[in-house]
Motif scaffolding. Structure first.
Motif, short mmCIF file in Angstrom:
data_model
loop_
_atom_site.label_atom_id
_atom_site.label_comp_id
_atom_site.label_asym_id
_atom_site.label_seq_id
_atom_site.Cartn_x
_atom_site.Cartn_y
_atom_site.Cartn_z
N CYS A 73 3.47 4.97 -7.01
CA CYS A 73 3.73 6.15 -6.30
C CYS A 73 5.09 7.10 -5.91
CB CYS A 73 2.68 5.14 -5.28
SG CYS A 73 2.22 6.07 -3.80
N GLU A 113 -0.72 4.50 3.82
CA GLU A 113 -0.89 3.33 4.71
C GLU A 113 0.01 3.30 6.10
OE1 GLU A 113 -2.20 0.06 2.50
OE2 GLU A 113 -1.12 -1.83 4.37
N SER A 143 -9.83 7.06 3.11
CA SER A 143 -9.12 5.74 1.67
C SER A 143 -7.74 6.18 2.98
CB SER A 143 -8.77 7.18 0.73
OG SER A 143 -7.91 6.26 -0.16
N GLY A 145 -5.91 2.33 3.02
CA GLY A 145 -5.26 1.12 2.68
C GLY A 145 -6.42 0.00 3.07
N LEU A 165 -10.92 2.15 -1.88
CA LEU A 165 -9.81 1.49 -1.55
C LEU A 165 -9.93 0.67 -3.13
CD1 LEU A 165 -7.02 -0.60 -0.37
CD2 LEU A 165 -8.36 -2.28 0.17
N ARG A 166 -9.06 1.23 -3.81
CA ARG A 166 -8.66 0.92 -5.21
C ARG A 166 -7.72 -0.49 -5.58
NH1 ARG A 166 -6.03 5.90 -8.95
NH2 ARG A 166 -8.12 7.55 -9.15
N PRO A 237 -6.25 8.23 -15.17
CA PRO A 237 -4.92 8.52 -15.79
C PRO A 237 -3.56 8.18 -14.97
CG PRO A 237 -5.14 9.97 -16.02
CD PRO A 237 -5.58 9.47 -15.35
N TYR A 238 -2.35 6.60 -15.06
CA TYR A 238 -1.02 6.37 -14.45
C TYR A 238 -0.76 7.49 -14.79
CZ TYR A 238 3.21 4.27 -14.06
OH TYR A 238 4.23 4.41 -14.20
N ILE A 239 0.32 8.03 -13.59
CA ILE A 239 0.80 9.97 -14.44
C ILE A 239 2.70 8.69 -13.43
CG2 ILE A 239 2.00 12.15 -14.60
CD1 ILE A 239 -1.16 11.44 -14.81
N TYR A 316 2.63 16.21 -0.54
CA TYR A 316 2.24 14.92 -0.60
C TYR A 316 1.59 14.58 -2.07
CZ TYR A 316 -2.06 11.29 0.22
OH TYR A 316 -2.67 10.30 0.40
N1 SAH Z 1 -2.62 4.51 0.90
C1 SAH Z 1 -4.14 4.74 -0.07
C2 SAH Z 1 -4.25 5.96 0.00
C3 SAH Z 1 -3.28 6.68 -1.54
S1 SAH Z 1 -2.97 6.46 -2.54
C4 SAH Z 1 -3.46 3.45 -0.92
O1 SAH Z 1 -2.73 3.33 -1.09
O2 SAH Z 1 -5.07 3.39 -1.10
C5 SAH Z 1 -4.01 6.75 -3.42
C6 SAH Z 1 -4.30 5.90 -4.92
O3 SAH Z 1 -3.42 7.03 -5.70
C7 SAH Z 1 -3.75 5.17 -5.05
O4 SAH Z 1 -4.38 4.11 -5.31
C8 SAH Z 1 -3.10 4.92 -6.81
O5 SAH Z 1 -4.27 4.65 -7.77
C9 SAH Z 1 -3.10 6.75 -7.28
N2 SAH Z 1 -1.95 6.28 -7.19
C10 SAH Z 1 -0.70 6.38 -6.59
N3 SAH Z 1 0.48 6.47 -7.37
C11 SAH Z 1 -0.22 6.92 -8.69
C12 SAH Z 1 -0.15 7.41 -10.08
N4 SAH Z 1 1.69 6.79 -10.20
N5 SAH Z 1 -0.37 7.44 -11.28
C13 SAH Z 1 -1.67 7.85 -10.66
N6 SAH Z 1 -1.86 7.46 -9.73
C14 SAH Z 1 -1.41 6.65 -8.67
#
Ligand code: SAH
Ligand code: SF4
Length: 369
Positions: A73, A113, A143, A145, A165-166, A237-239, A316
């Protein structure tokens, strides 16, 4: 031996019934013809159960300060290149009021968080002010954390009614590989249970296409969502974010593969969880200019337009290429509405747009209560 098409046919006959192996079979089928059949099946289920109305949640990125160092992140504590900020209560309430007047129906307060009392009390007060300024009309999702039971309860009492909350991945080994030691899988899972007990509608989700993540992992994620009986999902998707530890690891998927895998994941989740709310996330737009429409067409029904003041947006960035960073809220809204209408859907203005799944749970609780 099951093929993706026989699995899809079976789901048509017995909706909701699928094994993890069958889900993996659907998720692994990266073929354009099959993907279209999967998408159509998911869209039919979406039409029947949640309709073609898209609900909007104005996203307010309250603060980028974060105590965690998640390996993927951009807001991670170790990123020294960011200017850290926290919006004032007045700014947050003004953004929420703008969203309310624009007809969004609800807002999401999201941030890195923090668990200190100053922050907890600040959120509690601000949620109360948002409810007051809208006469209770604006729905508030959080959202923010992992927190303790008392904090979740305080924020709920202040007026928030949904929480995102993922779980990020349900493969514990992979979870450990993408988080520092002080972010614990079991604790994350426990928090989801605590949120439900506190009265929230609960949303979770995963990143799709992480290095080391298999379609079997994603199939297990889907089973987890069903077992946890979630009301909402956010799948994106993960970026890779250059400079973070995870971005340095060789990925298993190209950007195109991650996009298609995320879309299949949305479709499979819609097939198996017909009445939940599912967000078409901004991360889809980072990989395709029409990513969020593709998400809606694959079964998602929620969009989260950004209403954060422009001056904070560049700081952000959870991941690079987050769209709309330089667009003001009006431009974002107008663009989004025309994008929604262009695919034949309508916007559910001025409504909270809770999932039918959450409403059904409430009825069950009343019935048995
Ligand atoms: N801090 C809180 C909310 C902000 S992060 C938390 O972690 O719940 C919100 C979401 O952003 C995370 O749950 C994560 O799934 C997503 N995220 C963070 N970095 C990412 C990335 N590189 N690619 C895709 N999603 C990402
Ligand atoms: Fe912080 Fe959330 Fe990013 Fe983890 S994912 S570093 S908790 S903002």
């Amino acid at each position: 031996m099951s093929t993706p098409d026989t699995v899809l046919e079976n789901i048509g006959r017995e909706p909701g019934r699928i094994t993890a192996d069958e889900a993996a079979c659907l998720l692994g089928a990266d073929d354009a013809g099959f993907m279209e059949r999967l998408r159509e099946a998911a869209y039919r289920v979406k039409e029947r159960h949640v309709g073609r109305t898209v609900y909007l949640r104005g996203l307010i990125e309250v603060s980028n300060a974060c105590r965690c160092d998640c390996h993927y992140c951009g807001l991670r504590r170790g990123n020294r290149k960011l200017t850290r900020y926290c919006m004032t209560a007045e700014e947050i309430v003004a953004a929420a009021e703008w969203a309310w007047r624009a007809g969004y129906g609800s807002v999401v307060l999201q941030a890195g968080e923090r668990r200190d009392e100053i922050f907890t009390a600040f959120i509690e007060r601000t949620v109360g002010q948002i409810k007051a300024v809208s006469g209770g009309a604006l729905g508030v999702t959080l959202s923010l954390g992992e927190q303790d039971r008392a904090t979740y309860a305080r924020w709920f009492r202040a007026g928030a009614h949904r929480y995102l909350l993922r779980i990020e991945t349900t493969n514990e080994k992979l979870f450990r590989a993408i988080h520092p030691d002080d972010v614990d899988f079991r604790e994350r899972r426990r928090c989801l249970g605590v949120l439900r007990e506190a009265g929230y509608q609960v949303g979770t989700g995963v990143m799709v296409g992480l290095p080391g993540q298999t379609v079997e992992d994603l199939a297990n994620d889907v089973c987890f969502f069903r077992e946890a009986d979630v009301d909402m999902l956010g799948l994106g998707p993960y970026i890779p974010y250059g400079g973070t530890p995870l971005a340095d690891k060789a990925g298993d998927y190209t950007a195109g593969q991650r996009l298609r895998l995320a879309l299949r994941m949305i479709a499979v989740c819609r097939l198996l969880m017909p009445d939940i709310n599912m967000a078409s996330t901004t991360a889809l737009d980072a990989l395709d200019p029409h990513g969020r429409e593709l998400g809606l067409l694959a079964g998602a029904n929620i969009l989260m337009p950004n209403v954060t003041p422009e001056r904070y947006r560049r700081d952000y960035q959870l991941y690079p290429g987050k769209p709309g960073i330089f667009a003001g809220p009006e431009a974002v809204r107008d663009q989004l509405v025309s994008r929604i209408e262009a695919i034949g859907e309508t916007v559910g203005f001025d409504r909270w747009g809770d999932s039918p799944h959450a409403a059904a749970r409430k009825e069950r609780a009343v019935g048995y209560g």
